[in-house]
Design an enzyme around this catalytic site. Structure first.
Site, mmCIF file in Angstrom:
data_model
loop_
_atom_site.group_PDB
_atom_site.id
_atom_site.type_symbol
_atom_site.label_atom_id
_atom_site.label_comp_id
_atom_site.label_asym_id
_atom_site.label_seq_id
_atom_site.Cartn_x
_atom_site.Cartn_y
_atom_site.Cartn_z
ATOM 1 N N ARG A 1 0.397 -1.022 0.573
ATOM 2 C CA ARG A 1 -0.392 -0.223 -0.493
ATOM 3 C C ARG A 1 1.292 1.462 -0.221
ATOM 4 N NH1 ARG A 1 -5.289 -1.281 1.465
ATOM 5 N NH2 ARG A 1 -5.478 -3.488 0.642
ATOM 6 N N ARG A 16 -1.171 -6.592 12.206
ATOM 7 C CA ARG A 16 -1.956 -6.328 13.261
ATOM 8 C C ARG A 16 -2.897 -6.382 14.363
ATOM 9 N NH1 ARG A 16 -5.799 -1.061 10.473
ATOM 10 N NH2 ARG A 16 -3.948 -1.108 10.197
ATOM 11 N N GLU A 63 0.725 3.822 0.724
ATOM 12 C CA GLU A 63 -0.106 5.088 1.783
ATOM 13 C C GLU A 63 0.959 6.162 2.425
ATOM 14 O OE1 GLU A 63 -2.401 3.239 4.028
ATOM 15 O OE2 GLU A 63 -4.307 3.007 2.766
ATOM 16 N N GLU A 115 -9.202 -2.085 13.586
ATOM 17 C CA GLU A 115 -9.868 -3.150 12.204
ATOM 18 C C GLU A 115 -9.164 -3.845 12.224
ATOM 19 O OE1 GLU A 115 -9.621 -3.315 7.771
ATOM 20 O OE2 GLU A 115 -9.564 -1.452 8.905
ATOM 21 N N SER A 139 -11.372 -6.546 6.904
ATOM 22 C CA SER A 139 -11.978 -6.046 6.320
ATOM 23 C C SER A 139 -12.473 -7.152 5.488
ATOM 24 C CB SER A 139 -11.583 -4.778 5.723
ATOM 25 O OG SER A 139 -12.417 -4.429 4.635
ATOM 26 N N ARG A 168 0.088 1.911 13.136
ATOM 27 C CA ARG A 168 0.001 0.782 12.560
ATOM 28 C C ARG A 168 -0.306 1.067 11.078
ATOM 29 N NH1 ARG A 168 -6.669 1.406 13.422
ATOM 30 N NH2 ARG A 168 -6.944 1.959 11.170
ATOM 31 N N HIS A 169 0.083 1.380 10.698
ATOM 32 C CA HIS A 169 0.397 0.917 9.073
ATOM 33 C C HIS A 169 1.639 0.836 8.771
ATOM 34 C CE1 HIS A 169 -3.066 4.286 9.057
ATOM 35 N NE2 HIS A 169 -3.723 3.381 7.276
#
Length: 661
Positions: A426, A635, A428, A584, A587, A434-435
């Site tokens: 990803r 996670r 991002e 989360e 998903s 948490r990423h």
């Protein structure tokens, strides 16, 4: 003795034989006849005659007396100078002797420190090549600390099974009785022995321990303390530690072993030969409560570079107290190989492996097939700008954000139930706790009969099974305790019937508890933030006494193009997220299985249909109703253990600022 009054002298003549300074200051000097004769012989007599005139005048007694005193003074001065010169020479010789002695001692010490052993049968210590060990002792049995730990547990169980009220610490050969294993219980395959391979029953080690025989052990040097003729070594292997004692007063030990050991660096790998016994004073610093009395000690791999930090510091409990020893996160991650040697980190990644094993075990039991999908794609799998773009042979390529499209194509191929454990990417630019830009995704895709909630309940049962296995298996409990010693946290809790809320119900809970100021009519246009997710987690924990819950029916606008919506209300999607401690971890959603609806939805998301023809065509040939999910492995583990940063559960983390090591 001749006495002459000097009336004229040329200084250059007597430079090498007469104290000129004395002559100049006194205006006269006494000459020994032999010296004069010697001077005349060694000097051109004509030159001597030209520059020196002798007077025959005899000096008076008073002058003779003065001259005698001067002579004595001069002689004394000469003697003193000779003494000083001799003293200096003696001192210099003494210093040179001491230097030579130091050099000799240094050379001898160097020989000891750098001693290389060629035969472990003759030597007690030294550096050695593992091939040499095998050459001189082809049937050697080498053990590690994990094996020793498990054997000691087994001995405990045998004693308890016999109804003997004896602690493991008190076990000795005399206490075992009929439980002792004889030599006949050890088998050696002769053909293998000829090839340097020894095949033994697993109880060989148990027998040697019970009979108090010497054993070979390999491990890293975790710590060393030397006190005179004694040395205390803490040996480490994985999470297991054992104390070893080297006593050079032991008749079998070499006095140079301590000198050699003092120069072995921490984290070096050694082979130790000695007897495993229970000490009279309990050992608090190791988790194996026995110790080895060392007879032989060989280093097979020495640490040749200074450690970036001490392992004992990296193992320290993480607290917010000022003055506490800390190894900062960047230093840990920059030297990840060393950081992974800590007890907590080893335990974390054993548990991570265990989660994958449980995940596979559970799904395999229900007829799932493990697949491996491509990570180089011609189009981003999720759409949007969060894909890593790369040059693929002069064309645009992308790193997979998810195996989503390929999972569904496998369902359409008739696989029925599939899963994958693989990295996803990803792009991002999120520098949060948490990423990650690369993480391990546990992906599932499966058909259902009538309603996608069938699959939601299945995923829930899978998580319940994972949590139970992590919390109840003895080995996992031990690993969790080790992690909590360094990273204290509350135990993860869940209940038998997992709470399930709709997205609308979850938002209303936040509004009701004054955590969110929002009109109810705006619920399906609101995207719940991370902070609100955490607040919801606290509310659920307070009301239901659980850290684990599920939210379903998210707004359609918040989900990807392949997510099926509610036909009665297109604003609501048939989707679901699973949460741990308010964050989360899963998903998923029901997928669109009708090709026409899928094409319409792709267009609604402003994506190019032509670039997804390979995916769309798989639905044109019919498709079973199905749903799936993606689970973030790092996670899940982070939240189960209550850790504060996802980088602690990523082996070699990748974030916007880190691409190495």
């Amino acid at each position: 003795m001749l006495r002459f009054h000097i009336t004229k002298i040329n200084k250059s003549v007597f430079t090498n034989n007469i104290n000129i300074k004395s002559f100049i200051s006194k205006n006269f000097i006494l000459f020994d006849l032999t010296k004069v004769v010697h001077t005349i012989k060694s000097t051109n007599f004509l030159i001597f005659k030209r520059h020196l005139t002798f007077c025959t005048k005899i000096m008076d007694p008073e002058k003779e007396k003065n001259n005698e005193e001067i002579k004595n003074n001069v002689l004394n001065e000469v003697d003193k100078k000779k003494e000083k010169k001799l003293a200096k020479l003696a001192e210099k010789e003494k210093k040179l002797a001491k230097k030579a002695e130091r050099e000799q001692l240094k050379n001898e010490a160097t020989k000891v420190i750098e001693y290389i052993s060629e035969d472990i049968n003759k030597d007690n210590y030294g550096y050695i090549n593992v091939k040499k060990i095998k050459e001189v002792m082809p049937n050697i049995e080498l053990h590690n600390l994990e094996e020793i730990y498990n054997v000691l547990l087994k001995i405990d169980q045998e004693i308890v099974g016999d109804g003997i009220n004896v602690k493991r610490e008190d076990v000795g050969a005399e206490n075992i009785g009929t439980k002792n294993i004889g030599a006949k219980d050890v088998e050696i395959n002769e053909s293998n022995a000829q090839n340097g391979i020894t095949t033994c029953f697993k109880d060989t080690l148990s027998y040697n321990i019970k009979e108090q025989k010497n054993i070979w052990v390999r491990g890293r040097i975790h710590d060393i303390r030397c006190k005179g003729s004694l040395a205390f070594i803490v040996l480490r292997y994985k999470i297991y530690t054992l104390q070893c004692i080297l006593d050079i007063k032991n008749i079998n030990n070499d006095k140079n072993m301590i000198k050699w050991l003092n120069h072995i660096t921490l984290e070096s790998i050694v082979d130790i030969y000695g007897k495993l016994i229970k000490p009279s004073i309990p050992i608090e610093s190791t988790n194996i409560k026995y110790e080895i009395h060392v007879n032989k000690l060989f280093c097979i791999s020495k640490t040749s570079k200074d450690l970036p930090f001490l392992l004992k510091d990296a193992n320290m409990k993480e607290t917010s107290q000022e003055g506490s020893i800390k190894v900062n996160q960047d230093n840990r991650l920059n030297n990840r190989c060393i950081d992974l040697r800590t007890h907590a980190n080893y335990s974390i990644f054993v548990l991570q492996s265990e989660i994958c094993n449980i995940f596979r075990e559970y799904l395999n039991k229900y007829n799932f097939i493990e697949i491996h999908t491509p990570k180089l794609l011609g189009e981003s799998s999720e759409g949007g700008a969060t894909a890593f773009k790369l040059n693929y042979f002069d064309k645009n390529g992308y790193l997979a954000q998810s195996p989503q499209l390929y999972k569904q194509m496998c369902i359409n191929a008739g696989f029925d139930r599939v899963y994958e454990v693989a990295p996803v990417f990803r792009a991002e630019n999120s520098n949060t706790y948490r990423h990650l830009c690369e993480y391990v995704s546990l992906d599932i895709e499966m058909t259902y009969k009538y309603d996608y909630m069938e699959n939601v309940y299945f995923y829930d049962s899978m998580f319940q099974y994972i949590f139970t296995q992590l919390s109840t298996l003895q080995k996992n409990k031990m690993l969790i305790n080790i992690i909590k010693e360094q990273y204290p946290s509350d135990d993860f809790v869940w209940i038998e019937k997992t709470p399930i809320f709709t997205y609308e119900e979850a938002i209303k809970m936040l509004i009701k508890n004054n955590k969110l100021n929002l009109d109810e009519k705006d619920i399906f246009t609101y995207d719940m933030s991370t902070d609100m997710e955490k607040e919801l987690g606290k509310i659920v924990k307070n009301l239901y006494k659980t850290d684990y819950y599920i939210i379903i029916n998210f707004p359609s606008s918040l989900r990807p193009f392949y997510t099926m919506y509610d036909e009665k209300n297109k604003k609501i999607s048939h989707s679901y997220d699973f949460f741990m401690r308010g964050e989360e971890i899963l998903s998923g959603a029901q997928r669109i299985s009708d090709v026409n609806i899928l094409i319409d939805n792709i267009k609604r998301f402003n994506l190019d249909v032509n670039k997804l023809n390979f995916y769309i065509d798989s639905f044109a040939y019919s498709s079973f109703p199905h749903s799936g999910c993606g689970i973030g492995l790092e996670r899940v583990l982070m939240l189960f253990l209550g850790l504060n940063n996802i980088r602690k559960t990523s082996l070699f983390p990748r974030d916007p600022k880190r691409l190495t090591p």
